[in-house]
Write an enzyme that holds these catalytic residues in place. Structure first.
Site, PDB file in Angstrom:
ATOM      1  N   GLY A  28     124.728 -69.411 132.072  1.00 29.20           N
ATOM      2  CA  GLY A  28     125.308 -69.360 130.731  1.00 29.20           C
ATOM      3  C   GLY A  28     124.923 -70.586 129.919  1.00 29.20           C
ATOM      4  CG  ASN A  42     128.353 -71.484 137.645  1.00 28.08           C
ATOM      5  OD1 ASN A  42     127.761 -70.986 136.690  1.00 28.08           O
ATOM      6  ND2 ASN A  42     128.176 -71.073 138.895  1.00 28.08           N
ATOM      7  CG  LEU A  43     128.192 -74.353 131.647  1.00 31.53           C
ATOM      8  CD1 LEU A  43     128.221 -75.733 130.985  1.00 31.53           C
ATOM      9  CD2 LEU A  43     128.206 -73.269 130.570  1.00 31.53           C
ATOM     10  CE1 TYR A  47     124.638 -57.160 139.621  1.00 34.85           C
ATOM     11  CE2 TYR A  47     123.266 -55.283 139.007  1.00 34.85           C
ATOM     12  CZ  TYR A  47     124.285 -56.164 138.723  1.00 34.85           C
ATOM     13  OH  TYR A  47     124.968 -56.060 137.532  1.00 34.85           O
TER      14      TYR A  47
END
Ligand code: UDP
Length: 329
Positions: free
Chosen positions: A37, A33-34, A141
């Site tokens: 990234g 989904n950038l 997390y």
């Protein structure tokens, strides 16, 4: 030659994975989904933009494509952020993984290598952490990754899904010769922060705590090169050819280095000084996290090639000092 889907393949570890698989002759598709990234990091296969929380984009991904296996790196991975926004971590890391697994099941993809973490163990109760160490994560997390591992184990029993979870200790280093390295928009990791401070791209480095029960009072971690992590994933893929069920391995070099060791080594490698101050402890940081990677070596045949800290930092240094690093934001 296999068709491999890399979820999160535009990110730090995912992009090194794509490079390694392409070098081995496999065909790679990246789904990302950038959000964290980089488009520029997708250099070894088709990029399909989409989100694991969006059923329509997942559906589009699988229609007209067939994958022999999935490697799943798409996740949020910052401890502090997970403490502040646990809903996002459980939604993305657990919910997103379940959406992916359901789509895989629907479309007949029965193998997955899952990106897990040392954070599933919580506070260590032994010098080297092996796979049987108690799993008591101390932040959302780590808990979200542990839950996803549990989902994989249940899916093995219920649907025959084959999986390997790889629990990374501290991923580090880069492959500047292939144009890829670590470039987070909001950098929290030690080695990039050391290099950025040294290069004047950030302020003085903050060393989080010098009163830990360690030899020099700073936290000790096990740094493993991202290329060695990618090699372990490729071995995990082969392992699933003969081994049904859900498996898990710890990935580290088995050697601990303190924050001050990292600063000293970076100074030696670069010939530059690292400006730093001692700051308060960062909440959620255990004093020492060092892996036993013995099982991965014995069972998967994993042989890390980057076993010294200096070359690992040197590879990151060569990446960070490039004037036109695409990830510099
Ligand atoms: N650390 C630090 N200053 C920084 C970033 C990290 O002192 O700017 C310390 C951090 O407290 C931890 C170690 O470096 O003890 C490694 O942190 P990192 O975030 O790289 O990885 P983690 O072990 O949290 O996954």
């Amino acid at each position: 030659m296999r068709d491999i889907l890399i979820c999160g393949g535009a990110g730090y570890i995912g992009s090194h994975m794509a490079q390694h698989l392409a070098e081995q002759g496999h065909r790679v598709t990246v789904f990302d989904n950038l959000s964290t990234g980089h488009r520029e990091a997708v250099a070894w296969g088709e990029l399909v933009e989409g989100d694991l929380l969006d059923a329509a984009s997942l559906q589009r991904l699988f229609v007209g494509r067939r994958f022999d296996a999935v490697m799943h790196f798409a996740a949020q991975s910052l401890v502090g952020e997970s403490v502040r926004d646990p809903y996002a971590y459980y939604a993305n890391n657990v919910g997103g993984t379940i959406n992916l697994l359901q789509a895989m099941r629907k479309h007949g993809t029965e193998r997955i290598v899952f990106s897990s973490t040392a954070a599933i163990f919580g506070e260590p109760c032994s010098a080297l952490i092996d796979e049987d160490h108690p799993k008591q994560p101390i932040n959302p997390y780590g808990a979200s990754k542990q839950m996803a591992e549990r989902v994989l184990a249940d899916a093995a029993a219920a649907y025959g899904l084959r999986s390997v979870s790889l629990r990374y200790f501290n991923a580090a280093g880069a492959l500047p010769e292939h144009g890829i390295g670590e470039a987070h928009r909001c950098e929290t990791h030690l080695i990039p922060n050391v290099l950025r401070s040294m290069l004047g791209q950030a302020g003085r480095l903050q060393v989080f705590g010098r009163d830990y029960d360690t030899p020099d009072g700073t936290c000790v971690r096990d740094y493993v090169h991202v290329q060695d992590l990618a090699r372990a994933h490729a071995l995990a893929l082969d392992y699933m050819d003969t081994e049904p069920g859900a498996h898990a391995f710890n990935l580290g070099n088995g050697q601990g280095f303190s924050v001050l060791d990292v600063i000293q080594t970076a100074a030696t490698v670069s010939g530059m000084q690292v400006p730093y101050d001692i700051a308060d402890r960062r909440p959620g940081d255990p004093a020492r996290l060092v892996a036993s990677g013995e099982r991965a070596r014995r069972v998967l045949g994993w042989q890390p090639t980057w076993t010294e800290l200096a070359p690992i930092i040197e590879s990151a240094w060569r990446w960070h000092r490039e004037p036109a690093v695409w990830g510099r934001v």
